[in-house]
Write a protein that holds these residues in place. Structure first.
Motif, PDB file in Angstrom:
ATOM      1  N   ASP A  51       0.821  -1.194  -0.098  1.00  0.00           N
ATOM      2  CA  ASP A  51      -0.050  -0.003  -0.034  1.00  0.00           C
ATOM      3  C   ASP A  51       0.925   1.250  -0.086  1.00  0.00           C
ATOM      4  O   ASP A  51       1.685   1.501   1.028  1.00  0.00           O
ATOM      5  CB  ASP A  51      -0.875  -0.114   1.194  1.00  0.00           C
ATOM      6  CG  ASP A  51      -1.959   0.975   1.112  1.00  0.00           C
ATOM      7  OD1 ASP A  51      -1.721   2.034   0.236  1.00  0.00           O
ATOM      8  OD2 ASP A  51      -2.830   1.136   2.199  1.00  0.00           O
ATOM      9  N   ASP A  53       0.194   4.285   0.285  1.00  0.00           N
ATOM     10  CA  ASP A  53      -0.211   5.389   1.568  1.00  0.00           C
ATOM     11  C   ASP A  53       0.628   4.985   2.932  1.00  0.00           C
ATOM     12  O   ASP A  53       1.270   5.798   3.472  1.00  0.00           O
ATOM     13  CB  ASP A  53      -1.602   5.404   1.987  1.00  0.00           C
ATOM     14  CG  ASP A  53      -2.396   6.165   0.699  1.00  0.00           C
ATOM     15  OD1 ASP A  53      -1.709   6.728   0.082  1.00  0.00           O
ATOM     16  OD2 ASP A  53      -3.628   5.748   0.518  1.00  0.00           O
ATOM     17  N   ARG A  54       0.648   3.651   3.072  1.00  0.00           N
ATOM     18  CA  ARG A  54       1.451   3.262   4.171  1.00  0.00           C
ATOM     19  C   ARG A  54       2.907   3.333   4.131  1.00  0.00           C
ATOM     20  O   ARG A  54       3.599   3.702   5.246  1.00  0.00           O
ATOM     21  CB  ARG A  54       1.093   1.657   4.566  1.00  0.00           C
ATOM     22  CG  ARG A  54      -0.358   1.394   5.215  1.00  0.00           C
ATOM     23  CD  ARG A  54      -0.339   0.056   6.046  1.00  0.00           C
ATOM     24  NE  ARG A  54      -0.345  -0.980   4.787  1.00  0.00           N
ATOM     25  CZ  ARG A  54      -1.577  -1.486   4.641  1.00  0.00           C
ATOM     26  NH1 ARG A  54      -2.539  -1.471   5.272  1.00  0.00           N
ATOM     27  NH2 ARG A  54      -1.605  -2.520   3.846  1.00  0.00           N
ATOM     28  N   ARG A  55       3.305   3.153   3.040  1.00  0.00           N
ATOM     29  CA  ARG A  55       4.620   3.526   2.762  1.00  0.00           C
ATOM     30  C   ARG A  55       5.064   4.880   3.011  1.00  0.00           C
ATOM     31  O   ARG A  55       6.358   5.164   3.857  1.00  0.00           O
ATOM     32  CB  ARG A  55       5.227   2.950   1.250  1.00  0.00           C
ATOM     33  CG  ARG A  55       5.552   1.517   1.127  1.00  0.00           C
ATOM     34  CD  ARG A  55       6.487   1.326   0.043  1.00  0.00           C
ATOM     35  NE  ARG A  55       6.224   2.046  -1.176  1.00  0.00           N
ATOM     36  CZ  ARG A  55       5.255   1.407  -2.214  1.00  0.00           C
ATOM     37  NH1 ARG A  55       4.963   0.165  -1.875  1.00  0.00           N
ATOM     38  NH2 ARG A  55       5.087   2.035  -3.292  1.00  0.00           N
ATOM     39  N   ALA A  56       4.282   5.695   2.439  1.00  0.00           N
ATOM     40  CA  ALA A  56       4.634   7.105   2.784  1.00  0.00           C
ATOM     41  C   ALA A  56       4.619   7.656   4.071  1.00  0.00           C
ATOM     42  O   ALA A  56       5.452   8.252   4.458  1.00  0.00           O
ATOM     43  CB  ALA A  56       3.640   8.004   1.695  1.00  0.00           C
ATOM     44  N   ALA A  57       3.406   7.045   4.828  1.00  0.00           N
ATOM     45  CA  ALA A  57       3.459   7.416   5.911  1.00  0.00           C
ATOM     46  C   ALA A  57       4.567   6.928   6.938  1.00  0.00           C
ATOM     47  O   ALA A  57       5.301   7.634   7.761  1.00  0.00           O
ATOM     48  CB  ALA A  57       2.223   6.599   6.727  1.00  0.00           C
ATOM     49  N   GLN A  60       7.449   9.213   6.174  1.00  0.00           N
ATOM     50  CA  GLN A  60       7.155  10.450   7.020  1.00  0.00           C
ATOM     51  C   GLN A  60       7.731  10.138   8.349  1.00  0.00           C
ATOM     52  O   GLN A  60       8.448  11.166   8.780  1.00  0.00           O
ATOM     53  CB  GLN A  60       5.719  10.759   6.992  1.00  0.00           C
ATOM     54  CG  GLN A  60       5.223  12.062   7.317  1.00  0.00           C
ATOM     55  CD  GLN A  60       5.863  13.399   6.600  1.00  0.00           C
ATOM     56  OE1 GLN A  60       6.123  13.261   5.436  1.00  0.00           O
ATOM     57  NE2 GLN A  60       6.575  14.269   7.233  1.00  0.00           N
TER      58      GLN A  60
END
Lengths: 295, 442
Positions: A51, A53-57, A60
């Motif tokens: 996913d 989004d999870r990678r980006a989170a 971050q």
């Protein structure tokens, strides 16, 4: 009467026997005990990471943590201390370092800083290190100017390797530095220095050294007199010229050029006035002694 | 003899595979107990003063052992195959668990199948020079397989004696010169179906048979000591279903047979005579059994308690003398049958007259005294020699066959000694002869 109970058969069933024997195989056991958990963990990680989004989170949050650590006061560098340089070089170093304090020590790239410092003309070598108390210590070895190089109207101070140290306003600023000129003079500064040292007896008359054809030196004396030196072993040629001078006082005469380029045949070129005088004397009588070359 | 060679060589290959892997299982499928030992081969022969030559038992260590009540066996033969399989599965799994590793190769022994000894002779001429391995193989190959009878199979075939010309009793003829080489072979034939049934059981338990031995022979190798084997001795392995009689002389088995009676028959007699269940009879036999009644035994009463509901039947008791009166005739019968076998074999003519009793039934107190009266003076009770790691419970005479199999695995004395069977070698002969001619005349 005893209650009729059926005792369990102590023998393992065929299936449990086969499974038991399978389990006793080293490969199977290793695969199940090590391989299976590993594969499961790997699969879970891959599913989680599929996913974006999870990678980006996660990226971050990792960055946030890294920033928090980087910004701690324990890692801040607050001042620059320069050793081995003063005056204009010190300001030049501060300019090149281009640091706005406080800066985190993780943001400092010391090898790059050293490379930038060593790119400065007056700096021979530099080292940079972090000291306690948030001090960035820069230790610099300056280049020492040994010659003044005249070229195309500018005067450049150069060190013993021929590297530029500074640009001087005019020749007067050079002070006691020996003067060199001509194209390619900066490549033979060592030889120029040796010649200057050898020419110490002519110190009062010496003006400078001129590189000719990027291969040999001319020693320029006052009144535009020159000693032409060969490409090979110029110092020894100069020594011979000086010996000639000491013996016959050659250079004190009206001579324009002392050509030492051919080892076995030094040549004197008279000045125009002397040549006229010579012609006149020759016309006058054979007993007249003339300046002649010596062996 | 080629079929026998083939079978033995196939088993030898599996045994070599097991040796290479370093682990082999011993399986003794008896009538009373089924035992499995897991052996690991290791080289740690102790050396030093006072340590004599060992029979190879120092090279193995028992790392797993399990024994369970036998099921489905009768007179040393497979009676109910699924039950036998269950018993094998039980012991193999337990032994594997103790050893912590899996075994694939198994050396099995069983005592049934009516083993019969046959003595065979063969002779071959020594054509060129001293006797070598090829000549031995040649003479062994010259022995014809006799008619073993319907459904019989050769189990052990060992050369026991070699002779060159008029000299006999050579242990190893290699290197000796003479005109003719003769060999005596001892062949033990057993019922082919008995072997087949046992192999089927092993196969259905996913085990590969790396060797098969007759239990009386295995027990004799474990129990007889060196000089007994050398001079001649008989081992009487008194098992539950059968009683094996094995005669050793000059280090080789020269005769083996079984009496199809054993401890189970004693138990059956007690069960019938005292009208008690079989397991109670077994317990009474083990606890109170004996062969010599004394005055003390008249007063010692054995309670025969039961739960049938019949008050009189449930509260019976017998004296120990009565029990001995049941046990003794059966044991005498067994020993007399063994005596007959020994007489048949000509045991009287051997230099050594030692008789060693072993097996589970030899536990009965006073048996050696009884055996002395029937078999002769030189009777002793034998226990198997020690193998490293063997649990205490498996050190008794009941496990003599297991220990013998351990020795069999540790010192793989092949059925044909270490002589390879080679076929006719005439193919390479002319070249060899030409080379010899060169060697002699050049």
């Amino acid at each position: 009467m005893d209650p009729v109970t059926r005792r369990a058969d102590p023998a393992p069933s065929v299936l449990s026997y086969r499974l038991n024997r399978l389990w006793l195989r080293r490969g199977i056991r290793l695969a199940v005990l090590r391989g299976l958990p590993l594969a499961a963990a790997l699969a879970a990680g891959l599913v989680w990471a599929s996913d974006p989004d999870r990678r980006a989170a996660m990226t971050q949050s990792a960055q946030t943590v890294a920033e928090a650590i980087r910004g701690r006061p324990e890692f801040a560098v607050t001042q620059l201390r320069v050793e081995g340089a003063d005056g204009s070089l010190r300001t030049a170093i501060a300019q090149v370092a281009d640091l706005r304090f406080p800066v985190s020590r993780f943001d400092l790239d010391l090898p790059a800083l050293v490379a930038r410092l060593e790119a400065l003309d007056p700096v021979h070598s530099a080292e940079a290190m972090l000291r306690t108390g948030g001090v960035l210590l820069v230790r610099v070895a300056e280049r020492r100017a040994v010659v003044a190089h005249l070229e195309a109207g500018t005067v450049t101070a150069r060190d013993a390797t021929g590297h530029r140290v500074a640009t001087l306003d005019d020749v007067a600023k050079a002070g006691a530095l020996p003067l060199i000129a001509g194209p390619g003079a900066q490549d033979a500064v060592g030889q120029a220095l040796a010649l200057t040292r050898a020419a110490a007896p002519l110190e009062d008359d010496l003006v400078g050294l001129v590189r000719v054809g990027k291969r040999r030196w001319d020693l320029v004396l006052s009144d535009d007199r020159r000693i032409l030196l060969p490409e090979a072993a110029p110092v020894q040629a100069l020594d011979r010229a000086l010996a000639m001078h000491a013996a016959k006082d050659v250079l004190s005469r009206d001579v324009a050029v002392l050509d030492m380029r051919l080892r076995g045949r030094p040549v004197l070129r008279l000045s125009a006035r002397a040549l006229d005088e010579l012609h006149r004397l020759r016309a006058g009588g054979p007993e007249t002694q003339i300046a002649e070359t010596t062996r | 003899m080629s079929r026998l060679f083939q079978a033995q060589r196939a088993m030898r290959r599996k045994r070599q595979a097991a040796l290479a892997r370093g682990v082999v299982a011993i399986l003794d499928v008896g009538t009373f107990n089924t035992t499995c030992l897991v052996l690991r081969f290791e080289q740690n022969t102790p050396t030093g003063e006072g340590v004599g030559q060992m029979a190879g038992q120092s090279n193995v260590r028992v790392i797993g052992a399990a024994t369970t009540q036998a099921r489905g066996m009768r007179l040393g033969e497979v009676d109910t195959m699924p039950e036998v399989e269950r018993a094998i599965r039980t012991v193999v799994q337990a032994a594997q668990k103790m050893a912590g590793l899996r075994v694939d190769h198994v050396i099995a022994s069983f005592s049934g199948g009516r083993p019969e000894s046959i003595a065979l002779q063969g002779e071959a001429s020594l054509r060129d020079g001293p006797c070598d391995v090829h000549d031995v193989a040649h003479v062994l190959a010259s022995i014809d397989t006799p008619d073993l009878g319907e459904g019989r199979e050769a189990m052990h075939a060992q050369p026991v004696n070699f002779g060159i010309d008029h000299r006999t009793q050579l242990r190893d003829p290699r290197g000796q010169t003479g005109e003719a080489l003769s060999a005596d072979l001892h062949l033990l034939s057993v019922d082919a179906h008995a072997i087949e049934n046992l192999l089927t059981c092993l196969h259905r338990c996913d085990l590969e048979c790396a060797g098969l031995a007759s239990a009386p022979y295995a027990a004799a190798t474990a129990v007889l000591v060196e000089d007994e084997k050398e001079l001649g001795a008989a081992c009487i392995d008194m098992g539950a279903g059968t009683t094996g009689v094995t005669i050793f002389a000059r280090r080789h088995m020269i005769y083996s047979s079984t009496v199809r009676m054993g401890g189970d028959h004693v138990t059956a007699d007690i069960s019938q005579g005292l009208r008690v269940p079989h397991d109670v009879a077994e317990r009474i036999k083990c606890r109170f059994g004996g062969v010599h009644a004394t005055g003390q035994d008249d007063r010692e009463r054995i309670a025969l308690e039961a739960e049938t509901g019949d008050w009189h039947h449930d509260r019976r008791s017998v004296t120990r003398t009565e029990l001995i009166g049941i046990v003794r005739p059966r044991l005498e019968e067994v020993l007399e049958a063994a005596r007959i076998r020994l007489d048949e074999a000509g045991f009287d003519h051997l230099p050594g007259q030692r008789i060693v009793l072993t097996g589970g039934a030899s536990h009965i107190p006073g048996l050696d005294g009884l055996a002395t009266r029937i078999l002769g003076n030189q009777v002793r009770l034998g226990r198997p020699m020690r193998v490293q790691g063997l649990p205490e419970m498996a050190k008794g005479p009941s496990f003599a066959a297991c220990v013998g199999l351990c020795m069999h695995a540790a010192a793989p004395q092949d059925e044909f000694w270490d002589f390879d069977a080679v076929g006719p070698r005439d193919a390479g002969r002319p070249v060899k002869r030409a080379l010899r001619w060169f060697a002699e005349n050049w």
